[in-house]
Design a protein around this motif. Structure first.
Motif, PDB file in Angstrom:
ATOM      1  N   TRP A   1     -61.986  49.504  68.046  1.00  0.00           N
ATOM      2  CA  TRP A   1     -61.365  48.249  68.486  1.00  0.00           C
ATOM      3  C   TRP A   1     -61.220  47.232  67.362  1.00  0.00           C
ATOM      4  O   TRP A   1     -61.014  46.043  67.616  1.00  0.00           O
ATOM      5  CB  TRP A   1     -62.118  47.688  69.704  1.00  0.00           C
ATOM      6  CG  TRP A   1     -62.051  48.698  70.801  1.00  0.00           C
ATOM      7  CD1 TRP A   1     -63.067  49.510  71.238  1.00  0.00           C
ATOM      8  CD2 TRP A   1     -60.886  49.100  71.535  1.00  0.00           C
ATOM      9  NE1 TRP A   1     -62.595  50.384  72.197  1.00  0.00           N
ATOM     10  CE2 TRP A   1     -61.268  50.149  72.399  1.00  0.00           C
ATOM     11  CE3 TRP A   1     -59.545  48.671  71.536  1.00  0.00           C
ATOM     12  CZ2 TRP A   1     -60.357  50.770  73.259  1.00  0.00           C
ATOM     13  CZ3 TRP A   1     -58.640  49.295  72.397  1.00  0.00           C
ATOM     14  CH2 TRP A   1     -59.054  50.330  73.241  1.00  0.00           C
ATOM     15  N   ALA A   2     -61.277  47.716  66.109  1.00  0.00           N
ATOM     16  CA  ALA A   2     -61.054  46.833  64.954  1.00  0.00           C
ATOM     17  C   ALA A   2     -59.730  46.092  65.084  1.00  0.00           C
ATOM     18  O   ALA A   2     -59.591  44.945  64.660  1.00  0.00           O
ATOM     19  CB  ALA A   2     -61.086  47.653  63.667  1.00  0.00           C
ATOM     20  N   GLY A   3     -58.753  46.747  65.696  1.00  0.00           N
ATOM     21  CA  GLY A   3     -57.390  46.217  65.759  1.00  0.00           C
ATOM     22  C   GLY A   3     -57.188  45.038  66.698  1.00  0.00           C
ATOM     23  O   GLY A   3     -56.103  44.462  66.704  1.00  0.00           O
TER      24      GLY A   3
ATOM     25  N   PHE B   1     -63.361  54.566  60.283  1.00  0.00           N
ATOM     26  CA  PHE B   1     -62.121  54.668  61.080  1.00  0.00           C
ATOM     27  C   PHE B   1     -61.892  53.352  61.831  1.00  0.00           C
ATOM     28  O   PHE B   1     -62.290  53.211  62.992  1.00  0.00           O
ATOM     29  CB  PHE B   1     -62.235  55.860  62.042  1.00  0.00           C
ATOM     30  CG  PHE B   1     -61.013  56.062  62.916  1.00  0.00           C
ATOM     31  CD1 PHE B   1     -59.742  56.199  62.365  1.00  0.00           C
ATOM     32  CD2 PHE B   1     -61.137  56.135  64.294  1.00  0.00           C
ATOM     33  CE1 PHE B   1     -58.619  56.388  63.176  1.00  0.00           C
ATOM     34  CE2 PHE B   1     -60.010  56.326  65.115  1.00  0.00           C
ATOM     35  CZ  PHE B   1     -58.764  56.451  64.552  1.00  0.00           C
ATOM     36  N   PRO B   2     -61.273  52.359  61.150  1.00  0.00           N
ATOM     37  CA  PRO B   2     -61.034  51.062  61.791  1.00  0.00           C
ATOM     38  C   PRO B   2     -59.683  51.062  62.506  1.00  0.00           C
ATOM     39  O   PRO B   2     -58.697  50.550  61.989  1.00  0.00           O
ATOM     40  CB  PRO B   2     -61.025  50.104  60.599  1.00  0.00           C
ATOM     41  CG  PRO B   2     -60.411  50.940  59.492  1.00  0.00           C
ATOM     42  CD  PRO B   2     -60.793  52.382  59.761  1.00  0.00           C
ATOM     43  N   LYS B   3     -59.673  51.658  63.682  1.00  0.00           N
ATOM     44  CA  LYS B   3     -58.398  51.894  64.388  1.00  0.00           C
ATOM     45  C   LYS B   3     -57.654  50.584  64.649  1.00  0.00           C
ATOM     46  O   LYS B   3     -58.245  49.605  65.083  1.00  0.00           O
ATOM     47  CB  LYS B   3     -58.693  52.600  65.702  1.00  0.00           C
ATOM     48  CG  LYS B   3     -57.467  53.038  66.444  1.00  0.00           C
ATOM     49  CD  LYS B   3     -57.853  53.889  67.633  1.00  0.00           C
ATOM     50  CE  LYS B   3     -56.718  53.965  68.618  1.00  0.00           C
ATOM     51  NZ  LYS B   3     -56.578  52.728  69.385  1.00  0.00           N
ATOM     52  N   GLY B   4     -56.368  50.611  64.308  1.00  0.00           N
ATOM     53  CA  GLY B   4     -55.522  49.450  64.578  1.00  0.00           C
ATOM     54  C   GLY B   4     -55.601  48.362  63.523  1.00  0.00           C
ATOM     55  O   GLY B   4     -55.049  47.274  63.705  1.00  0.00           O
ATOM     56  N   ALA B   5     -56.242  48.640  62.388  1.00  0.00           N
ATOM     57  CA  ALA B   5     -56.428  47.596  61.374  1.00  0.00           C
ATOM     58  C   ALA B   5     -55.126  47.192  60.674  1.00  0.00           C
ATOM     59  O   ALA B   5     -55.048  46.119  60.077  1.00  0.00           O
ATOM     60  CB  ALA B   5     -57.467  48.051  60.341  1.00  0.00           C
ATOM     61  N   GLY B   6     -54.121  48.048  60.717  1.00  0.00           N
ATOM     62  CA  GLY B   6     -52.829  47.700  60.090  1.00  0.00           C
ATOM     63  C   GLY B   6     -52.986  47.396  58.606  1.00  0.00           C
ATOM     64  O   GLY B   6     -53.700  48.094  57.890  1.00  0.00           O
ATOM     65  N   VAL B   7     -52.356  46.317  58.137  1.00  0.00           N
ATOM     66  CA  VAL B   7     -52.441  46.015  56.691  1.00  0.00           C
ATOM     67  C   VAL B   7     -53.872  45.663  56.271  1.00  0.00           C
ATOM     68  O   VAL B   7     -54.207  45.714  55.085  1.00  0.00           O
ATOM     69  CB  VAL B   7     -51.485  44.874  56.257  1.00  0.00           C
ATOM     70  CG1 VAL B   7     -50.032  45.309  56.413  1.00  0.00           C
ATOM     71  CG2 VAL B   7     -51.762  43.584  57.004  1.00  0.00           C
ATOM     72  N   LEU B   8     -54.728  45.334  57.256  1.00  0.00           N
ATOM     73  CA  LEU B   8     -56.128  45.019  56.920  1.00  0.00           C
ATOM     74  C   LEU B   8     -56.913  46.265  56.497  1.00  0.00           C
ATOM     75  O   LEU B   8     -58.043  46.158  56.030  1.00  0.00           O
ATOM     76  CB  LEU B   8     -56.808  44.313  58.087  1.00  0.00           C
ATOM     77  CG  LEU B   8     -56.187  42.951  58.442  1.00  0.00           C
ATOM     78  CD1 LEU B   8     -56.788  42.408  59.730  1.00  0.00           C
ATOM     79  CD2 LEU B   8     -56.392  41.960  57.303  1.00  0.00           C
ATOM     80  N   TYR B   9     -56.314  47.445  56.649  1.00  0.00           N
ATOM     81  CA  TYR B   9     -56.925  48.652  56.096  1.00  0.00           C
ATOM     82  C   TYR B   9     -57.249  48.452  54.615  1.00  0.00           C
ATOM     83  O   TYR B   9     -58.216  48.992  54.094  1.00  0.00           O
ATOM     84  CB  TYR B   9     -55.973  49.853  56.228  1.00  0.00           C
ATOM     85  CG  TYR B   9     -56.278  50.766  57.401  1.00  0.00           C
ATOM     86  CD1 TYR B   9     -57.330  51.677  57.334  1.00  0.00           C
ATOM     87  CD2 TYR B   9     -55.517  50.735  58.555  1.00  0.00           C
ATOM     88  CE1 TYR B   9     -57.603  52.538  58.384  1.00  0.00           C
ATOM     89  CE2 TYR B   9     -55.784  51.588  59.621  1.00  0.00           C
ATOM     90  CZ  TYR B   9     -56.831  52.487  59.524  1.00  0.00           C
ATOM     91  OH  TYR B   9     -57.109  53.330  60.567  1.00  0.00           O
TER      92      TYR B   9
END
Ligand code: CP3
Length: 345
Positions: free
Chosen positions: A205-207, A241-249
């Motif tokens: 739920w990082a996203g 695995f930070p799902k949904g992080a987008g550009v914050l990856y």
């Protein structure tokens, strides 16, 4: 040496290693049979022999390069004293967050002993069944994602209660995150001690977080866990695995100190190649429903991922867990295709 381990050391193989998130699960009839035998999903998680059995089932069928411990991220809140149940087809339901939550290592590890026994059972099973090239991955949920379930107490699309608490009662929320950092570090160190060769941290739920809070609740706690593990096991690869992080990856990849990162289905592979691969090993990211569909898009999508990311050390996976509707023969088709693929041809 095992292909997963060499890849995580930054050495590229002819074809990338492959495993799939949730590779043990409801799409396999033998999994359903073992779950029935165990009684319930949670009983299965706490039964070392049956957890070993279901971990090995997809390895026997597909010969993946990695096995992943069969368990669930929610055994951590459970071992900290929060009630947990899984209603059939409704996902997890947790009890009220205990008022006096503490991390008592000896009680915590006692409750999780069946998980550690499963790890030993899986390592032994891989050896005796002739899968000496298959690595074993242990795992935990990340502090943010576990806090989401502990506070909202069930699955949610926005985790509103958690996000409001993080802002309105930051001190209390921070204390919970710190407690989870300690418990998760200790849990993963114990998994490595008992035989896990790699560990993965799921931040599903990082996203949901805005950029202004992402670093505080996702990147920084993960960085602390990585440092705690490395202080004891400097050489064990750690995947985030930070799902949904987008550009914050990018923030996550450059600040956590992780060995590798799992990218989710939505990440454009060319962006990943240009912005992440220069500094970190990548794992991912086929759409689970493209796999489930078995359509001609399946092998085309797999090739697109390989041609973008296969020039560097890379681990083939899905961008999220395998769906229960997936025909096992499509998994076989994917694995055969990846194994037969040479990036230079
Ligand atoms: O990957 C594997 O094969 C290892 C086992 C594993 C499970 N859950 C088994 C499982 C792993 C690594 C997990 C992680 C997990 N659990 C996450 C992070 C990854 C992700 O999916 O984002 C999360 C958020 C959970 C919490 C959880 N467990 C939910 C929300 C659910 C219900 C949703 C669903 O798919 O039914 C579960 C149940 C669960 N965990 C199942 C399995 C095989 C299905 C339960 C069943 O057999 O009835």
């Amino acid at each position: 040496m095992k292909k997963m381990l060499t890849t995580l050391q930054g050495i590229k193989s002819d074809t990338p290693p492959i495993w799939l998130m949730r590779q043990a699960g409801r799409y396999l009839p033998e999994y359903l049979a073992t779950r029935t035998k165990a009684g319930s999903f949670l009983d299965l998680c706490y039964n070392p022999e049956l957890a070993t059995e279901v971990t090995l089932q997809p390895i026997r069928r597909f010969g993946f390069d990695a096995s992943i411990l069969f368990s669930d991220i929610l055994v951590v809140p459970h071992a900290l004293g929060q009630e947990l149940s899984f209603a059939e087809n409704h996902g997890p339901v947790l009890g009220a967050l205990p008022e006096n939550l503490v991390f008592d290592p000896s009680d915590f590890h006692k409750k999780l002993e069946p998980v550690y026994q499963a790890i030993e059972g899986i390592r032994a099973g891989l050896q005796t069944e002739g899968f000496s090239e298959t690595a074993l991955i242990g795992f935990s949920g990340a502090p943010w994602t576990l806090a989401c379930y502990m506070i909202d107490r069930k699955g949610s699309k926005d985790f509103a209660a958690t996000r409001i608490m993080a802002l309105k009662d930051e001190e209390k929320f921070n204390a919970l995150i710190e407690l989870l950092v300690s418990a998760i570090s200790s849990y993963l160190i114990k998994q490595i001690e008992r035989g896990a060769e790699i560990v993965q941290i799921f931040d599903s739920w990082a996203g949901v977080l805005p950029p202004s809070q992402f670093s505080k609740w996702v990147t920084q706690p993960t960085q602390k866990i990585v440092a705690n593990i490395r202080a004891v096991y400097p050489d064990t690869p750690i995947i985030g695995f930070p799902k949904g992080a987008g550009v914050l990856y990018q923030n996550y990849a450059s600040l956590t100190g992780l060995t590798a990162i799992g990218i989710d289905t939505q990440m454009p592979v060319n962006w990943v190649r240009d912005n992440l691969q220069p500094s970190i090993i990548v794992q991912g990211n086929l759409d689970p429903f493209t796999l489930a569909s078995g359509s001609p898009a399946l092998l085309k999508e797999a090739d697109a991922i390989l041609s973008a990311l296969g020039d560097k050390p890379f681990i083939f996976n899905l961008g999220h867990g395998i769906d229960k509707s997936t025909p096992p023969e499509q998994v076989k088709r994917l694995v055969d295709h990846i194994r037969g693929y040479s990036h230079d041809q």
